[in-house]
Scaffold this motif. Structure first.
Motif, PDB file in Angstrom:
ATOM      1  N   ARG A 153      -8.339  -4.445  -4.520  1.00 53.94           N
ATOM      2  CA  ARG A 153      -7.397  -5.197  -3.693  1.00 53.94           C
ATOM      3  C   ARG A 153      -6.069  -5.348  -4.427  1.00 53.94           C
ATOM      4  NH1 ARG A 153      -8.828  -7.944   0.609  1.00 53.94           N
ATOM      5  NH2 ARG A 153      -7.321  -9.604   0.210  1.00 53.94           N
ATOM      6  N   GLY A 154      -4.987  -5.155  -3.679  1.00 54.92           N
ATOM      7  CA  GLY A 154      -3.667  -5.350  -4.247  1.00 54.92           C
ATOM      8  C   GLY A 154      -3.070  -4.145  -4.939  1.00 54.92           C
ATOM      9  N   LEU A 155      -3.833  -3.060  -5.059  1.00 55.70           N
ATOM     10  CA  LEU A 155      -3.277  -1.837  -5.637  1.00 55.70           C
ATOM     11  C   LEU A 155      -2.933  -0.859  -4.517  1.00 55.70           C
ATOM     12  CD1 LEU A 155      -5.437  -1.026  -8.794  1.00 55.70           C
ATOM     13  CD2 LEU A 155      -3.434  -2.513  -8.566  1.00 55.70           C
ATOM     14  N   GLY A 198       9.535  -0.361  -0.787  1.00 48.60           N
ATOM     15  CA  GLY A 198       9.900  -1.180   0.372  1.00 48.60           C
ATOM     16  C   GLY A 198       8.858  -1.186   1.465  1.00 48.60           C
ATOM     17  N   ALA A 199       7.986  -0.197   1.465  1.00 48.81           N
ATOM     18  CA  ALA A 199       6.952  -0.101   2.496  1.00 48.81           C
ATOM     19  C   ALA A 199       5.698  -0.897   2.152  1.00 48.81           C
ATOM     20  CB  ALA A 199       6.582   1.363   2.707  1.00 48.81           C
ATOM     21  N   LEU A 200       5.629  -1.410   0.929  1.00 49.39           N
ATOM     22  CA  LEU A 200       4.420  -2.103   0.495  1.00 49.39           C
ATOM     23  C   LEU A 200       4.413  -3.546   0.964  1.00 49.39           C
ATOM     24  CD1 LEU A 200       4.209  -0.754  -3.164  1.00 49.39           C
ATOM     25  CD2 LEU A 200       3.181   0.186  -1.085  1.00 49.39           C
ATOM     26  N   GLY A 201       3.234  -4.048   1.255  1.00 47.91           N
ATOM     27  CA  GLY A 201       3.092  -5.424   1.719  1.00 47.91           C
ATOM     28  C   GLY A 201       3.225  -6.425   0.584  1.00 47.91           C
ATOM     29  N   ASP A 202       3.348  -7.690   0.963  1.00 41.50           N
ATOM     30  CA  ASP A 202       3.492  -8.768  -0.020  1.00 41.50           C
ATOM     31  C   ASP A 202       2.244  -8.951  -0.870  1.00 41.50           C
ATOM     32  OD1 ASP A 202       6.040  -9.257   0.889  1.00 41.50           O
ATOM     33  OD2 ASP A 202       5.430 -10.856   2.253  1.00 41.50           O
ATOM     34  N   ASP A 203       1.113  -8.436  -0.396  1.00 40.27           N
ATOM     35  CA  ASP A 203      -0.140  -8.588  -1.143  1.00 40.27           C
ATOM     36  C   ASP A 203      -0.308  -7.521  -2.221  1.00 40.27           C
ATOM     37  OD1 ASP A 203      -0.417  -6.524   0.686  1.00 40.27           O
ATOM     38  OD2 ASP A 203      -2.541  -6.917   1.048  1.00 40.27           O
TER      39      ASP A 203
END
Length: 195
Positions: free
Chosen positions: A3-5, A96-101
């Protein structure tokens, strides 16, 4: 998968030294970009973002690869409108396409087809142990992919021109974990067509 990667494949360039069409050219019986895509999907990442730009055929290649490997749900395609600026534009578009998580992102280069999959998990483990970033090292040379924590994203978004994360990584000192490997694939890229 962790998660988160996330994984980003930078594939927006023209490949002008190659004569164009580099990433969709044949390399060892497959499209050149498929080596980077295979490594990105092998990474312990939730999603794979492919940054597109100069060559429309790269999108078709990425979609076809993801379908063949049953990975369509993990694939995200992003277009870097300013791709002509160079590597930094592709990096900005991908981040820029990555989520806040997202807590960290693997950065793969589309023209590096021989990345060994066995370096990927140790890179993630290095971040788990507190490194700000991690990269493989072979024969004393730092290679790819790099795994960069969110703490570096703002600096990376400030980059301009045809430069990637090298200077940001150079400044980290011992906060950069170097993962030893004997596999030259972490250094191998394709710049020119075969002769």
């Amino acid at each position: 998968m962790r998660r988160g990667l996330e994984a980003i494949v930078l594939a927006a360039g023209l490949g002008s030294r190659f004569g164009g069409g580099k990433l969709v050219s044949d390399f060892e019986g497959r499209l050149l970009i498929e080596g980077a895509l295979g490594a990105a999907f092998a990474a312990p990442a939730q999603g794979v973002t492919v940054v597109l730009g100069a060559d429309d055929r790269v999108e078709d290649a990425a979609l076809a690869f993801a379908r063949r490997w049953g990975e369509s749900r993990r694939l995200r395609l992003v277009y870097a409108a300013d791709h002509a600026e160079g590597l930094s534009a592709s990096l900005r578009a991908g981040l820029g396409a990555l989520g806040d998580d997202c807590r960290a992102a693997f950065i793969f280069l589309g023209d590096m087809p021989r990345i060994p999959h066995d370096v990927l998990e140790p890179l993630a483990e290095a971040l788990d142990k507190g490194a700000v970033a991690a990269a493989p090292v072979c024969d004393g040379r730092r290679g790819h992919p790099a795994l960069l924590s969110r703490a570096l994203f703002a600096q990376l978004r400030d980059l301009t021109g045809d430069q990637g994360a090298r200077a940001v990584l150079d400044a980290l000192g011992d906060r950069l974990a170097l993962i030893p490997t004997k596999d030259q694939g972490v250094l191998f890229d394709v710049d020119l067509p075969p002769t």
